[in-house]
Write a protein that holds these residues in place. Sequence first.
Motif, PDB file in Angstrom:
ATOM      1  N   THR A  40       0.845  -1.194   0.000  1.00 23.99           N
ATOM      2  CA  THR A  40       0.000   0.000   0.000  1.00 23.99           C
ATOM      3  C   THR A  40       0.875   1.236   0.000  1.00 23.99           C
ATOM      4  O   THR A  40       1.796   1.356   0.808  1.00 23.99           O
ATOM      5  N   VAL A  41       0.559   2.155  -0.914  1.00 24.12           N
ATOM      6  CA  VAL A  41       1.171   3.478  -0.896  1.00 24.12           C
ATOM      7  C   VAL A  41       0.265   4.345  -0.038  1.00 24.12           C
ATOM      8  O   VAL A  41      -0.894   4.574  -0.377  1.00 24.12           O
ATOM      9  N   LEU A  42       0.786   4.789   1.088  1.00 28.68           N
ATOM     10  CA  LEU A  42       0.058   5.688   1.981  1.00 28.68           C
ATOM     11  C   LEU A  42       0.648   7.074   1.755  1.00 28.68           C
ATOM     12  O   LEU A  42       1.856   7.252   1.831  1.00 28.68           O
ATOM     13  N   TYR A  43      -0.213   8.037   1.411  1.00 28.53           N
ATOM     14  CA  TYR A  43       0.329   9.381   1.201  1.00 28.53           C
ATOM     15  C   TYR A  43      -0.534  10.435   1.875  1.00 28.53           C
ATOM     16  O   TYR A  43      -1.747  10.322   1.944  1.00 28.53           O
ATOM     17  N   PHE A  44       0.142  11.433   2.407  1.00 29.61           N
ATOM     18  CA  PHE A  44      -0.501  12.551   3.095  1.00 29.61           C
ATOM     19  C   PHE A  44      -0.542  13.731   2.145  1.00 29.61           C
ATOM     20  O   PHE A  44       0.452  14.036   1.478  1.00 29.61           O
ATOM     21  N   TRP A  45      -1.692  14.416   2.101  1.00 30.51           N
ATOM     22  CA  TRP A  45      -1.841  15.545   1.183  1.00 30.51           C
ATOM     23  C   TRP A  45      -2.838  16.561   1.738  1.00 30.51           C
ATOM     24  O   TRP A  45      -3.555  16.284   2.695  1.00 30.51           O
ATOM     25  N   PHE A  46      -2.842  17.760   1.112  1.00 32.64           N
ATOM     26  CA  PHE A  46      -3.843  18.765   1.449  1.00 32.64           C
ATOM     27  C   PHE A  46      -4.158  19.595   0.208  1.00 32.64           C
ATOM     28  O   PHE A  46      -3.396  19.611  -0.761  1.00 32.64           O
ATOM     29  N   THR A  47      -5.294  20.274   0.228  1.00 36.37           N
ATOM     30  CA  THR A  47      -5.855  20.950  -0.943  1.00 36.37           C
ATOM     31  C   THR A  47      -4.926  21.988  -1.556  1.00 36.37           C
ATOM     32  O   THR A  47      -4.766  22.021  -2.778  1.00 36.37           O
ATOM     33  N   GLU A  48      -4.315  22.842  -0.749  1.00 38.65           N
ATOM     34  CA  GLU A  48      -3.505  23.943  -1.295  1.00 38.65           C
ATOM     35  C   GLU A  48      -2.122  23.513  -1.765  1.00 38.65           C
ATOM     36  O   GLU A  48      -1.342  24.334  -2.224  1.00 38.65           O
ATOM     37  N   CYS A  49      -1.825  22.238  -1.657  1.00 36.56           N
ATOM     38  CA  CYS A  49      -0.508  21.714  -2.052  1.00 36.56           C
ATOM     39  C   CYS A  49      -0.534  21.363  -3.543  1.00 36.56           C
ATOM     40  O   CYS A  49      -1.134  20.361  -3.937  1.00 36.56           O
ATOM     41  N   GLY A  50       0.122  22.187  -4.360  1.00 41.20           N
ATOM     42  CA  GLY A  50       0.166  21.949  -5.799  1.00 41.20           C
ATOM     43  C   GLY A  50       0.735  20.591  -6.166  1.00 41.20           C
ATOM     44  O   GLY A  50       0.145  19.857  -6.968  1.00 41.20           O
ATOM     45  N   PRO A  51       1.895  20.205  -5.597  1.00 40.97           N
ATOM     46  CA  PRO A  51       2.437  18.878  -5.901  1.00 40.97           C
ATOM     47  C   PRO A  51       1.505  17.735  -5.475  1.00 40.97           C
ATOM     48  O   PRO A  51       1.494  16.682  -6.106  1.00 40.97           O
ATOM     49  N   CYS A  52       0.733  17.947  -4.410  1.00 38.70           N
ATOM     50  CA  CYS A  52      -0.227  16.929  -3.969  1.00 38.70           C
ATOM     51  C   CYS A  52      -1.306  16.729  -5.020  1.00 38.70           C
ATOM     52  O   CYS A  52      -1.665  15.599  -5.372  1.00 38.70           O
ATOM     53  N   ARG A  53      -1.820  17.839  -5.531  1.00 37.51           N
ATOM     54  CA  ARG A  53      -2.889  17.760  -6.531  1.00 37.51           C
ATOM     55  C   ARG A  53      -2.362  17.143  -7.824  1.00 37.51           C
ATOM     56  O   ARG A  53      -3.045  16.373  -8.486  1.00 37.51           O
ATOM     57  N   LYS A  54      -1.107  17.447  -8.156  1.00 38.40           N
ATOM     58  CA  LYS A  54      -0.478  16.846  -9.336  1.00 38.40           C
ATOM     59  C   LYS A  54      -0.350  15.337  -9.132  1.00 38.40           C
ATOM     60  O   LYS A  54      -0.622  14.554 -10.049  1.00 38.40           O
ATOM     61  N   PHE A  55       0.067  14.917  -7.935  1.00 39.48           N
ATOM     62  CA  PHE A  55       0.179  13.494  -7.610  1.00 39.48           C
ATOM     63  C   PHE A  55      -1.179  12.812  -7.773  1.00 39.48           C
ATOM     64  O   PHE A  55      -1.269  11.724  -8.352  1.00 39.48           O
ATOM     65  N   ASN A  56      -2.259  13.455  -7.288  1.00 41.21           N
ATOM     66  CA  ASN A  56      -3.610  12.906  -7.447  1.00 41.21           C
ATOM     67  C   ASN A  56      -3.942  12.697  -8.920  1.00 41.21           C
ATOM     68  O   ASN A  56      -4.460  11.647  -9.312  1.00 41.21           O
ATOM     69  N   ARG A  57      -3.664  13.716  -9.749  1.00 42.70           N
ATOM     70  CA  ARG A  57      -3.984  13.617 -11.185  1.00 42.70           C
ATOM     71  C   ARG A  57      -3.176  12.512 -11.857  1.00 42.70           C
ATOM     72  O   ARG A  57      -3.715  11.749 -12.662  1.00 42.70           O
ATOM     73  N   GLU A  58      -1.887  12.418 -11.518  1.00 43.20           N
ATOM     74  CA  GLU A  58      -1.043  11.380 -12.112  1.00 43.20           C
ATOM     75  C   GLU A  58      -1.464   9.985 -11.638  1.00 43.20           C
ATOM     76  O   GLU A  58      -1.430   9.024 -12.408  1.00 43.20           O
ATOM     77  N   MET A  59      -1.852   9.877 -10.383  1.00 42.79           N
ATOM     78  CA  MET A  59      -2.272   8.591  -9.849  1.00 42.79           C
ATOM     79  C   MET A  59      -3.540   8.108 -10.545  1.00 42.79           C
ATOM     80  O   MET A  59      -3.709   6.913 -10.782  1.00 42.79           O
ATOM     81  N   LYS A  60      -4.405   9.035 -10.892  1.00 48.15           N
ATOM     82  CA  LYS A  60      -5.665   8.674 -11.553  1.00 48.15           C
ATOM     83  C   LYS A  60      -5.412   7.822 -12.794  1.00 48.15           C
ATOM     84  O   LYS A  60      -6.150   6.885 -13.078  1.00 48.15           O
ATOM     85  N   TYR A  61      -4.339   8.124 -13.518  1.00 49.65           N
ATOM     86  CA  TYR A  61      -4.051   7.409 -14.764  1.00 49.65           C
ATOM     87  C   TYR A  61      -3.287   6.103 -14.538  1.00 49.65           C
ATOM     88  O   TYR A  61      -3.140   5.321 -15.471  1.00 49.65           O
ATOM     89  N   ASN A  62      -2.803   5.881 -13.345  1.00 51.01           N
ATOM     90  CA  ASN A  62      -1.999   4.690 -13.065  1.00 51.01           C
ATOM     91  C   ASN A  62      -2.599   3.767 -12.006  1.00 51.01           C
ATOM     92  O   ASN A  62      -2.083   2.682 -11.766  1.00 51.01           O
ATOM     93  N   TYR A  63      -3.690   4.198 -11.390  1.00 53.41           N
ATOM     94  CA  TYR A  63      -4.243   3.466 -10.263  1.00 53.41           C
ATOM     95  C   TYR A  63      -4.635   2.037 -10.631  1.00 53.41           C
ATOM     96  O   TYR A  63      -4.287   1.086  -9.928  1.00 53.41           O
ATOM     97  N   ALA A  64      -5.332   1.850 -11.733  1.00 55.57           N
ATOM     98  CA  ALA A  64      -5.784   0.508 -12.127  1.00 55.57           C
ATOM     99  C   ALA A  64      -4.592  -0.424 -12.372  1.00 55.57           C
ATOM    100  O   ALA A  64      -4.641  -1.606 -12.030  1.00 55.57           O
ATOM    101  N   ILE A  65      -3.523   0.116 -12.941  1.00 64.43           N
ATOM    102  CA  ILE A  65      -2.319  -0.678 -13.203  1.00 64.43           C
ATOM    103  C   ILE A  65      -1.693  -1.124 -11.883  1.00 64.43           C
ATOM    104  O   ILE A  65      -1.317  -2.288 -11.713  1.00 64.43           O
TER     105      ILE A  65
END
Length: 146
Positions: A40-65
């Motif tokens: 399990t990849v456990l990650y901490f994030w918050f709304t105003e964190c630009g890199p966090c939101r980028k990580f969310n978007r990138e994960m969306k395309y790789n999550y199923a894999i």
Amino acid sequence: NAVFQLNSNSAFRPFVDFTSSDTENVDFAMSDLLKENEYTVLYFWFTECGPCRKFNREMKYNYAILQAKGIEVIGVNVDDSRAKWQKSSAQDDIEWRNLYVGDNSGLETKYGVRGFPFKILFDKNLEPVNVEVKSVEDVMVWANNQ
């Protein structure tokens, strides 16, 4: 190609159990969730964190894999309000388990969070995997080498 920075295990904090809730306000014990998956990849994030939101978007395309390789992803949000977290979660179209602990949980200290998004890879025995995850690509490369 991603380069892994292998550290001594002392660089990774041991697992600390906690309970948090999802967008439906259902509580989960983190230890139970980690035991359900090989890794399990456990990650901490918050709304105003630009890199966090980028990580969310990138994960969306790789999550199923990642899921197909036995790797689950769990986001732990530390926003100062559930409303803010729910709005950004919807904007990022998060499909993986996405939990809220708020900004007063103390988890950042317990896990030695040094910046956001802060990511730790755990195995199903609640042991940290000795690899530094900086990006979604790091996780993908590591998964392909397992």
